[in-house]
Enzyme design. Sequence first.
Site, mmCIF file in Angstrom:
data_model
loop_
_atom_site.group_PDB
_atom_site.id
_atom_site.type_symbol
_atom_site.label_atom_id
_atom_site.label_comp_id
_atom_site.label_asym_id
_atom_site.label_seq_id
_atom_site.Cartn_x
_atom_site.Cartn_y
_atom_site.Cartn_z
ATOM 1 N N ARG A 1 1.292 -10.306 11.099
ATOM 2 C CA ARG A 1 2.326 -10.414 10.086
ATOM 3 C C ARG A 1 3.655 -10.001 10.659
ATOM 4 O O ARG A 1 3.748 -9.068 11.457
ATOM 5 C CB ARG A 1 1.987 -9.515 8.893
ATOM 6 C CG ARG A 1 0.789 -10.020 8.109
ATOM 7 C CD ARG A 1 0.713 -9.373 6.750
ATOM 8 N NE ARG A 1 0.971 -7.952 6.835
ATOM 9 C CZ ARG A 1 1.472 -7.238 5.851
ATOM 10 N NH1 ARG A 1 1.788 -7.807 4.706
ATOM 11 N NH2 ARG A 1 1.651 -5.942 5.994
ATOM 12 N N SER B 1 -3.167 -2.467 16.380
ATOM 13 C CA SER B 1 -4.368 -1.683 16.073
ATOM 14 C C SER B 1 -5.537 -1.988 17.009
ATOM 15 O O SER B 1 -6.596 -2.462 16.605
ATOM 16 C CB SER B 1 -4.753 -1.878 14.608
ATOM 17 O OG SER B 1 -3.687 -1.450 13.786
ATOM 18 N N ASP C 1 -2.390 1.346 12.694
ATOM 19 C CA ASP C 1 -2.315 1.220 11.233
ATOM 20 C C ASP C 1 -2.370 2.555 10.479
ATOM 21 O O ASP C 1 -1.747 2.694 9.431
ATOM 22 C CB ASP C 1 -3.377 0.241 10.707
ATOM 23 C CG ASP C 1 -4.771 0.555 11.213
ATOM 24 O OD1 ASP C 1 -4.919 1.505 12.007
ATOM 25 O OD2 ASP C 1 -5.709 -0.156 10.829
#
Length: 497
Positions: free
Chosen positions: A108, A177, A230
């Site tokens: 994203r 991550s 994250d």
Amino acid sequence: MGKATVCVASVCAVAVCAGAAVVVRHRMRSSGRWAKAAAIVKELEEKCGTPIGKLRQVADAMAVEMHAGLASEGGSKLKMIISFVDNLPTGDEKGLFYALDLGGTNFRVLRVQLGGKDNRVAKQEFEEVSIPPHLMVGTSDALFDFIAAALKKFVDTEGEDSHLSPGRQRELGFTFSFPVKQSSIAAGTLIKWTKGFSIEDAVGQDVVGELTKAMERVGLDMRVAALVNDTIGTLAGGRYDNPDVIAAVILGTGTNAAYVERAHAIPKWHGLLPKSGDMVINMEWGNFRSSHLPLTEYDQAMDVESLNPGEQIFEKLISGMYLGEILRRVLCRMAEEADFFGDTIPPKLKIPFILRTPDMSAMHHDTSSDLRVVGSKLKDILEIPNTSLKTRKLIVELCDIISIRGARLSAAGILGILKKLGRDTVREEEKQRSVIALDGGLYEHYTKFREAMESTLKELLGEASDTIVIEHSNDGSGVGAALLAASHSQYLEVEDS
Ligand code: ADP
Ligand code: MG
């Protein structure tokens, strides 16, 4: 080689067991079958037991391991990774910042306009891009070129209402991550890929360097201001919304936690003490293990046959990737030893990971009088038609045993963090509040899991429970990374002076 042998042997064991069972099966009467099935459930319940005393031992062990992991590199199963994040967002952050979140099959890109105390997140836009499978196993340049190109395209859509201060370079918070050895707030080398990625020439490289080079290649002038994972993004996003946030826990496909430590309480930190006095620690708590953990034969078998045997034991008891698989293993034994689904073992039941945690959760939450959802899940996923209500009830009981164990152990983990920080008891002089930011699909969607975790934490904390709050930080990690770019901006000093 060793792993392969174990797998083959276990497959054979199932086959042999299935063959022998055929002979006995015809003679197993209905009442005998039920007694055997009930005995397996009862045994599971005992082995999965998490009485408060045991949870306290787990929490104590967690706190001990935290100390050990902070004392020296490799001192504990808990890596206690120093994140180099020594400044969490305060709410004063201002300006235009970007974030990039890479950690699965999608990535994203995010743009936020921060307006300081009064205007907060004035505007937020994002775009999700799926990564073509061939790029997940190709070269580092190909992957990062693709990401940089998508980011550039997104930057090009910046509207009139986005305000980059004149003469300034755009800045980005990069949530990555995968396991990284961090060397500064904006640098870290990739230790290994997980989750289906396998790009050999990226291993050992600085992922910020790789991204930066790709951004240069596509002609995008942007600086990576913070590299985080994250949990740290969630902690930052949580802190922005609530200054009492001191830790973040992810309960999703996997599980992990991060928290704010006092820098002087980190013996393995040899750098300068940060101005704030704080340092965020990425615990990597999924790898916690302790003799106090209630491990069953099913957990042990699942671990041995996993891609990472002996690792991530806490994660394998708790997280979304594994709960459904544990259930499948118990059902398999019930089919083999108690003819639980009739005379033959349903072939689908033998397929590892066929029962996913969202399906287990749907069965667990079935409130219909005939447990219709349980029936249809068994039929659709395992191809077991016409199950009796009695059978369905027993399956709901299994869901309960397995998920509640995970939920209660998560609560014990959180108590461990609070103990380490001395926040598990009420202090006479001050009633300090501690907020823990929670995120992840398991926490968000598995209501019974969430409720059991929260009530167990209350029970463990006793009178101190009034001062501890769990808050859902909905997708804090994306905005969190942009906020961390702001709180670690190259222009911060300029503004301070
Ligand atoms: P990730 O951890 O992969 O970044 P999420 O935080 O979205 O992603 O978590 C996804 C995981 O959450 C899934 O793998 C699944 O195990 C779990 N999950 C998703 N939906 C549900 C549900 N309805 N019930 C139980 N678990 C769920
Ligand atoms: Mg996630």
